[in-house]
Design a protein around this motif. Structure first.
Motif, PDB file in Angstrom:
ATOM      1  N   PHE A 106       0.821  -1.207   0.000  1.00 22.08           N
ATOM      2  CA  PHE A 106       0.000   0.000   0.000  1.00 22.08           C
ATOM      3  C   PHE A 106       0.857   1.259   0.000  1.00 22.08           C
ATOM      4  CE2 PHE A 106      -3.617  -2.736   1.275  1.00 22.08           C
ATOM      5  CZ  PHE A 106      -4.507  -2.308   0.303  1.00 22.08           C
ATOM      6  N   PHE A 109       1.935   1.832  -3.365  1.00 23.38           N
ATOM      7  CA  PHE A 109       0.805   2.329  -4.139  1.00 23.38           C
ATOM      8  C   PHE A 109       0.600   3.830  -3.918  1.00 23.38           C
ATOM      9  CE2 PHE A 109      -3.641   3.550  -4.415  1.00 23.38           C
ATOM     10  CZ  PHE A 109      -3.928   3.192  -5.721  1.00 23.38           C
ATOM     11  N   TRP A 122       6.750  -3.971  -9.319  1.00 29.02           N
ATOM     12  CA  TRP A 122       5.391  -4.012  -8.752  1.00 29.02           C
ATOM     13  C   TRP A 122       4.792  -5.400  -8.903  1.00 29.02           C
ATOM     14  CZ3 TRP A 122       1.810  -1.629  -5.863  1.00 29.02           C
ATOM     15  CH2 TRP A 122       0.451  -1.843  -6.096  1.00 29.02           C
ATOM     16  N   LEU A 126       3.673  -8.197  -6.060  1.00 26.85           N
ATOM     17  CA  LEU A 126       2.332  -8.769  -5.898  1.00 26.85           C
ATOM     18  C   LEU A 126       2.386 -10.289  -5.923  1.00 26.85           C
ATOM     19  CD1 LEU A 126       0.023  -6.458  -8.048  1.00 26.85           C
ATOM     20  CD2 LEU A 126       0.428  -6.440  -5.600  1.00 26.85           C
ATOM     21  N   LEU A 309     -10.611  -7.446  -9.621  1.00 30.19           N
ATOM     22  CA  LEU A 309      -9.934  -6.400  -8.863  1.00 30.19           C
ATOM     23  C   LEU A 309      -8.426  -6.660  -8.825  1.00 30.19           C
ATOM     24  CD1 LEU A 309     -11.395  -4.069  -7.395  1.00 30.19           C
ATOM     25  CD2 LEU A 309     -10.862  -5.248  -5.257  1.00 30.19           C
ATOM     26  N   GLY A 310      -8.071  -7.912  -8.582  1.00 34.38           N
ATOM     27  CA  GLY A 310      -6.657  -8.287  -8.542  1.00 34.38           C
ATOM     28  C   GLY A 310      -5.978  -8.006  -9.873  1.00 34.38           C
ATOM     29  N   TRP A 313      -5.471  -4.384 -10.273  1.00 37.61           N
ATOM     30  CA  TRP A 313      -4.412  -4.006  -9.318  1.00 37.61           C
ATOM     31  C   TRP A 313      -3.034  -4.256  -9.936  1.00 37.61           C
ATOM     32  CZ3 TRP A 313      -4.899  -0.879  -5.449  1.00 37.61           C
ATOM     33  CH2 TRP A 313      -4.019  -0.870  -4.372  1.00 37.61           C
ATOM     34  N   ILE A 316      -2.043  -1.571 -12.584  1.00 37.03           N
ATOM     35  CA  ILE A 316      -2.027  -0.165 -12.162  1.00 37.03           C
ATOM     36  C   ILE A 316      -0.886   0.671 -12.749  1.00 37.03           C
ATOM     37  CG2 ILE A 316      -1.449   1.199 -10.090  1.00 37.03           C
ATOM     38  CD1 ILE A 316      -3.873   0.042  -8.797  1.00 37.03           C
ATOM     39  N   LEU A 332      -7.488   6.934  -9.302  1.00 33.67           N
ATOM     40  CA  LEU A 332      -6.850   5.710  -8.797  1.00 33.67           C
ATOM     41  C   LEU A 332      -6.435   5.865  -7.341  1.00 33.67           C
ATOM     42  CD1 LEU A 332      -4.718   4.463 -11.808  1.00 33.67           C
ATOM     43  CD2 LEU A 332      -6.657   3.331 -10.746  1.00 33.67           C
ATOM     44  N   GLY A 336      -7.801   3.347  -4.638  1.00 30.01           N
ATOM     45  CA  GLY A 336      -6.895   2.551  -3.803  1.00 30.01           C
ATOM     46  C   GLY A 336      -7.202   2.739  -2.327  1.00 30.01           C
ATOM     47  N   ILE A 339     -10.300   0.849  -1.479  1.00 33.73           N
ATOM     48  CA  ILE A 339     -10.047  -0.597  -1.359  1.00 33.73           C
ATOM     49  C   ILE A 339      -9.416  -0.909  -0.012  1.00 33.73           C
ATOM     50  CG2 ILE A 339      -8.611  -2.478  -2.229  1.00 33.73           C
ATOM     51  CD1 ILE A 339      -9.090  -1.371  -5.032  1.00 33.73           C
TER      52      ILE A 339
END
Lengths: 356, 154
Positions: A106, A109, A122, A126, A309-310, A313, A316, A332, A336, A339
Motif C-alpha cells: 500500500f 501504491f 510491482w 504482488l 480487482l486483482g 491491481w 495499475i 486511482l 486505492g 479498497i
C-alpha cells in the motif's frame, strides 16, 4: 590480528575483485527520506529470513503424517529445548510478514513508486504477496489441529465453485476427494519445497530490479537529496530490523502460539472457526454475500469480483500513465484508498463484530 | 570504511564514544548469544532418559527350537535371542561391535554372524573371528511361565 585480516582481504580481493564491490557500495546512494514507509520492504525481507531459519529448525522434529503431525508439534513445544520459542517465532513472524508485505504494497501504491520503469518490480511484489499467503495457507494445516483442518476444508472447498477447473484444482490440492493425511503431505511439500523455490526466484528478481533501478524517489518537483547506501542506509535498516526482532521476541514470549486440539475428521466444526486474519476479508465477503444474484452463484460472483480487482491491481502501473510525468491519477488514488478501507473494515468486522 | 563526517570529535566526546561503542558491542554480543544458544540447544536432541530397565517379551519357549535365533525389537534397538544346541536361552544386543550392522544367528555354523564384514561371535557373544573388536553386549533372559523376558543386565 590486523595483519591476518589484511592478508585475508587481499587474498579474497585477488580472487573475487572485492574492491569493485566495495567501490560500488561506497558510491551507491539512495534517496534521502524521513518516512517510515521505506522500511517495510526490508522488514519483509528480514522476516522472510527468520522464516527460513526457524522453518529449517522445525523440520528437524516435525513429521508430516496424519498420525504423527500433531504429536510431533506437541513434542516440539513441550520437550525440545526452546522448541516452543522456535515454533512461536515461526508463527508470529509469518503473520507479521504478511502485515509488513501488505503495508509495503500500500505504501508503494500511495507513493506511486510503481511508476515507469518499475512496473515489473510491482508485479514481482504482488506475486510474492500471493506466495506468502500461499505459505500461510499451506503452513496452517501442518500442526493438524482442529481449526486448521476445517480452515483447509473450507479453503479448498471454495475452489470447487470455479467453473470447469475448480473441481480438479480442489482434488489436486487435497490429494483426493477429502482433506486427509494425503492433503497434509501435499501441503507440507508445497510449504517447504515448491513455495520456497519460487519465492527465492521472485525475491531475487525483486531485489535485482530494486538494485538496478535504484529506489524510487518521492514525487516532488525537486530531485531529492541522496544519502550513502553504506553505512547510512544499511545502519538505519539494521536498527529497524533490531526493533522488529524485539517486537517478534516479545510477542513470541508473552503470547506463545497455541496448538489447539488435534484434528478429528469426524468431529463437527468447532464454534468460531475462521481463517487467518489476512483471509478474513474474503471470508467476510463470502459470508455476507447472498447465495445467488440474478441466478448466478454468489460465491462465484465474489471470486469473480476479487479476481477482476486483482487483475486491475496488477495493471495499475499502466493505468496510471500520468504518474510518470508527476501527475498521478486522482481517481486511482481514491480508489486505492477505498479498497484499503474496505478490506480493513471487512477484516475488523469479521474478527470482532460477526458472531453468528 | 567511510567516516560519517560531522564535527571532529572533541576530547570530551571520546569517553562518550567509547561508552556507546561498549554498550552497542555488549548488546550485539548478547543478542548473538540469545540467538545461538537456543538454536544450539534445539538442534542437539536432549539425551532421553532411559526409563527403568523394562523387560521386553521375545515370545515363548516353544517358538524356539534348539540351535535357532531371531532378532526382535528392544527399545530403539534390535536384540538377538538365541537358543543354543543345548537348549539354553541367551540374548544380546543385535548390534555388531564392528560398524553397527545387525548380526544374525547361523544355525549351520552354530555361531552369531555379521553379514556386513564377516564378523563372528561364539554363543557367549565373544568375538572370535573377523573385525569385531569387542564381544556383543549381553542381555538378561528370564523365563516366566514359558514367556521369554529380556532386559538389560544391571
Amino acid at each position: 590480528m590486523t595483519r591476518i585480516l589484511k592478508y585475508l582481504v587481499s587474498w579474497a580481493d585477488e580472487r573475487f575483485q572485492l574492491s569493485d564491490l566495495t567501490d560500488f557500495a561506497r558510491k551507491k546512494t539512495v534517496p534521502m527520506h524521513h518516512s517510515i514507509w521505506y522500511y517495510f520492504g526490508g522488514i519483509t525481507l528480514f522476516l522472510f529470513i527468520i522464516q527460513v531459519a526457524t522453518g529449517i529448525l522445525l523440520l528437524m522434529y516435525y513429521r508430516p503424517t496424519e498420525a504423527a503431525a500433531y504429536e510431533s508439534v506437541q513434542y516440539i513445544i513441550s520437550e525440545v529445548p526452546f522448541g516452543w520459542l522456535v515454533r512461536s517465532i515461526h508463527s508470529w513472524s509469518a503473520n507479521l510478514l504478511i502485515g509488513a508485505a501488505a503495508i509495503h504494497m500500500f505504501s508503494v501504491f500511495f507513493l506511486k513508486a510503481y511508476r515507469k520503469p518499475r512496473e515489473i518490480t510491482w508485479i514481482t511484489g504482488l506475486v510474492m504477496l500471493g506466495l506468502f499467503m500461499a505459505f500461510g495457507f499451506t503452513g496452517y494445516l501442518l500442526p493438524w489441529n482442529q481449526l486448521s483442518f476445517f480452515a483447509t476444508k473450507v479453503g479448498t472447498e471454495m475452489l470447487s465453485v470455479i467453473p470447469v477447473v475448480g473441481e480438479a484444482l480442489m482434488r489436486m490440492l487435497r490429494g483426493g476427494e477429502h482433506v486427509t493425511g494425503a492433503t497434509l503431505t501435499r501441503m507440507f511439500g508445497f510449504h517447504i519445497a515448491l513455495l520456497p523455490g519460487i519465492t527465492t526466484v521472485a525475491i531475487g528478481a525483486h531485489l535485482f530490479l530494486v538494485q538496478r533501478q535504484g529506489m524510487s524517489p518521492p514525487l516532488t518537483d525537486r530531485p531529492p537529496r541522496q544519502m550513502p547506501f553504506f553505512p547510512n542506509f544499511i545502519l538505519r535498516d539494521l536498527m529497524v530490523w533490531t526493533i522488529v526482532l524485539g517486537v517478534l521476541g516479545t510477542l513470541s514470549l508473552y503470547f506463545p502460539w497455541e496448538l489447539g486440539m488435534e484434528a478429528d475428521p469426524i468431529a463437527s466444526a468447532p464454534v468460531g472457526i475462521e481463517p487467518e486474519w489476512y483471509f478474513l476479508w474474503m471470508f467476510q465477503l463470502l459470508r455476507i454475500f447472498p447465495s445467488s444474484v440474478l441466478g448466478l452463484d454468489g460465491r462465484l460472483l465474489v471470486f469473480g469480483c476479487i479476481g477482476l480487482l486483482g487483475f486491475v491491481w496488477i495493471l495499475i502501473p499502466w493505468l496510471d500513465r500520468g504518474a510518470n510525468e508527476g501527475r498521478p491519477s486522482r481517481f486511482l488514488q481514491y480508489a486505492g484508498l477505498l479498497i484499503m478501507i474496505a478490506v480493513s473494515i471487512l477484516t475488523i468486522w469479521a474478527k470482532f463484530f460477526h458472531h453468528s | 570504511m567511510t567516516s560519517s563526517g560531522g564535527t571532529p570529535p572533541a576530547d570530551d566526546n571520546k569517553g562518550r564514544r567509547r561508552f556507546l561503542e561498549t554498550a552497542l558491542g555488549t548488546g550485539l554480543l548478547g543478542l548473538t548469544a540469545a540467538i545461538i544458544y537456543p538454536t544450539w540447544r534445539f538442534v542437539f536432541p536432549s539425551k532421553n532418559v532411559r526409563v527403568a530397565e523394562q523387560a521386553v517379551s521375545a515370545g515363548f519357549v516353544d517358538d524356539y527350537p534348539p540351535n535357532s535365533g531371531t532378532l526382535f525389537r528392544f527399545g530403539e534397538e534390535a536384540a538377538l535371542l538365541i537358543r543354543t544346541p543345548e537348549g539354553e536361552f541367551r540374548a544380546f544386543l543385535g548390534t555388531c561391535t564392528h560398524l553397527g550392522c545387525n548380526v544374525e544367528y547361523r544355525a549351520d555354523m552354530a555361531l552369531i554372524w555379521c553379514a556386513c564384514h564377516d564378523g563372528r561371535f561364539d554363543l557367549t557373544g565373544k568375538n572370535i573371528m573377523g573385525p569385531p573388536p569387542r564381544p556383543l553386549q549381553s542381555l538378561t533372559v528370564q523365563i516366566r511361565e514359558d514367556e521369554i523376558l529380556v532386559s538389560r543386565s544391571t
